[in-house]
Design an enzyme around this catalytic site. Structure first.
Site, PDB file in Angstrom:
ATOM      1  N   LYS A 121       0.822  -1.221   0.000  1.00 34.38           N
ATOM      2  CA  LYS A 121       0.000   0.000   0.000  1.00 34.38           C
ATOM      3  C   LYS A 121       0.853   1.267   0.000  1.00 34.38           C
ATOM      4  O   LYS A 121       0.609   2.196  -0.770  1.00 34.38           O
ATOM      5  CB  LYS A 121      -0.919   0.018   1.230  1.00 34.38           C
ATOM      6  CG  LYS A 121      -1.956  -1.082   1.292  1.00 34.38           C
ATOM      7  CD  LYS A 121      -2.872  -0.918   2.482  1.00 34.38           C
ATOM      8  CE  LYS A 121      -2.204  -1.171   3.826  1.00 34.38           C
ATOM      9  NZ  LYS A 121      -1.802  -2.574   4.012  1.00 34.38           N
ATOM     10  N   THR A 122       1.822   1.303   0.898  1.00 36.96           N
ATOM     11  CA  THR A 122       2.618   2.521   1.038  1.00 36.96           C
ATOM     12  C   THR A 122       3.369   2.833  -0.249  1.00 36.96           C
ATOM     13  O   THR A 122       3.387   3.986  -0.718  1.00 36.96           O
ATOM     14  CB  THR A 122       3.603   2.382   2.214  1.00 36.96           C
ATOM     15  OG1 THR A 122       2.860   2.228   3.428  1.00 36.96           O
ATOM     16  CG2 THR A 122       4.497   3.605   2.330  1.00 36.96           C
ATOM     17  N   GLU A 160      -3.571   5.986   1.526  1.00 40.36           N
ATOM     18  CA  GLU A 160      -3.359   4.583   1.883  1.00 40.36           C
ATOM     19  C   GLU A 160      -4.541   4.134   2.724  1.00 40.36           C
ATOM     20  O   GLU A 160      -4.922   4.800   3.694  1.00 40.36           O
ATOM     21  CB  GLU A 160      -2.055   4.458   2.671  1.00 40.36           C
ATOM     22  CG  GLU A 160      -1.678   3.044   3.025  1.00 40.36           C
ATOM     23  CD  GLU A 160      -0.282   2.954   3.617  1.00 40.36           C
ATOM     24  OE1 GLU A 160      -0.051   2.013   4.391  1.00 40.36           O
ATOM     25  OE2 GLU A 160       0.568   3.808   3.308  1.00 40.36           O
TER      26      GLU A 160
END
Length: 468
Positions: A121-122, A165
């Site tokens: 995600k990051t 995110e």
């Protein structure tokens, strides 16, 4: 012009303001003009960055930190009910707002892209934030890690796009109403909150159904859990599903990934045409994240060629295969990987980028619950390294679980043929690595806890004139 400050967050107080997710929301509110305050357990660069934006940051938690005129107390799921500031908020009648609700309110009125998945995600959120900024779109963004370039995890932009995110760990991603959502993968994790894959799927389905009518879900066509999610959602009206990956059936198909040292050249087939661009971080895993970002941007209506070119300006996120330095011919790299899939991806990426180097890993398991469920797989992942040092479990928010220790990982690693050394005292690690390493080696500090602090210490020890 982007929206202003939600009334309830005009004078917010954040408990745990230094956390990756909390600090991002606090920064955006401060940049929008809110009177931000909060507390954190220890001093940090994040706390100082918040002060530079005008926020009041207390070190340590105490009832007196909370101002009587605070309009809301913002918390994450990690804050316990007996926190003195939370208790004081109840006494004063100050509303308590979960960080996901605060973030959702910041996205109101903007075209939101929410990036979800068990891992990646990051990186993917960061790729989008950097690319959209490079395109001159001035997006707002909230990320779980600091970008290597701007050095921050959040920004209030004047454009109409917000990239966020979306954290599934506590189901908080169900609060968002994005125009485009990405699901990179769906795997069993966060065992304290999810008892089964069925619960995981239900949670991701709820997240996907919050996409605005006519919006788009971008899904990984190569990962079993993501494919299953897409199948469950195929009958949804007013939801467009776009797939990406190596699969011949993918809407955005990865045609070829060519390693170029610490970068990759990626060619995709999009709308019947080939498009080639550079990803300035190593490994197929990160190349696929870039393709997911490309698919999401195109779904939002951005020109593919411009976006692909802009994605090449991404140079990484702190703690995501971040080079900390080199001493005596030994490079020290920091990895946030703490789930077996992430560990495998980062180790394979480093193998591909430096095939002739020996790979030494300092791994710190994160959470007792995760180690209990995935310790076997963690140990097997470490077999990809030439040698590993395994530390004690970093507990974070959890209490110890009887019988759950790093030995679960060490035993599994040894059974897989790995060379593993158990070290309980973190202060001893630099000497251990200095004794193991030789010029040309790569050392990875790996995990989501304070193992990241070891990188500079290892470099300092390597630079020491003392005998190894």
């Amino acid at each position: 012009m982007a929206p202003g400050i939600p009334t309830a967050l005009d004078r917010p107080h954040f408990i745990g303001i230094g956390g990756a997710g909390m600090s991002g929301i606090a920064k955006i509110l401060a940049q929008r003009g809110a009177k931000v305050a909060g507390s954190d357990a220890k001093e940090s660069g994040t706390a100082e960055a918040l002060r530079e934006l005008g926020a009041t940051v207390h070190i340590g938690h105490a009832a007196g930190n909370l101002a009587d005129d605070a309009t809301a107390v913002v918390v994450s799921s990690a804050i316990r009910a007996d926190n003195p500031e939370l208790v004081r908020a109840a006494e004063l009648g100050i509303p308590v707002v979960h960080r996901s609700d605060a973030l959702a309110s910041l996205m109101d009125g903007l075209r939101a892209i929410a990036v979800a998945g068990t891992h990646g995600k990051t990186t993917t959120t960061s790729m989008l934030a950097v690319a959209l900024t490079d395109m001159g779109l001035d997006p707002s963004y909230a990320i779980g890690g600091d970008l290597a370039g701007p050095g921050t995890n959040a920004l209030h932009g004047e454009g109409d796009i917000f990239v966020a995110e979306a954290d599934e760990s506590d189901r908080s991603f169900q609060k968002y109403d994005p125009q485009v959502a990405i699901v990179l993968n769906v795997e069993l994790d966060h065992h304290a909150n999810y008892a089964s894959m069925d619960e995981i799927y239900e949670s991701f389905e709820t997240f996907a159904r919050k996409i605005v009518p006519g919006g788009t879900l971008v899904v990984n066509a190569d990962q079993g859990g993501a494919v299953e999610l897409a199948q469950r959602l195929r009958g949804e009206e007013l939801l467009n599903i776009v797939t990406y990956g190596d699969s011949a059936q993918a809407d955005v198909r990865v045609h070829k990934i060519t390693p170029r040292g610490l970068s990759s050249e990626v060619t995709v087939l999009l709308n019947g045409k080939f498009l080639t661009f550079t990803v300035s971080v190593p490994g197929a895993h990160y190349a696929h994240n870039a393709v997911a970002a490309l698919a999401a941007g195109v779904a939002l209506g951005l020109p593919a060629h411009n976006l692909a070119s802009a994605l090449g300006t991404y140079t990484g996120v702190k703690r995501r295969l971040q080079l900390k330095g080199e001493e005596q011919g030994v490079q020290v790299i920091d990895s946030y990987a703490h789930h077996p899939t992430e560990m495998t991806a980062d180790l394979e990426a480093m193998r591909g980028a430096a095939a002739d180097a020996r790979l030494l890993v300092v791994f710190q398991p994160h959470l007792f619950s995760r180690t209990q469920e995935l310790g076997q797989e963690m140990g097997e992942a470490l077999a990809l390294a030439d040698a590993s040092v395994v530390l004690d479990i970093y507990p974070a928010r959890e209490d110890p679980v009887e019988g759950v220790t790093s030995a679960l990982i060490i035993d599994a690693a040894k059974a897989a043929g790995a060379q593993v050394t158990a070290v309980s005292d973190m202060s001893a690690v630099p000497d251990v690595i200095a004794g193991m390493s030789r010029p040309g080696d790569l050392v990875l500090t790996m995990g989501a806890g304070d193992v990241t602090d070891l990188g500079p210490r290892i470099l300092a020890r390597l630079a020491s004139p003392a005998d190894k």
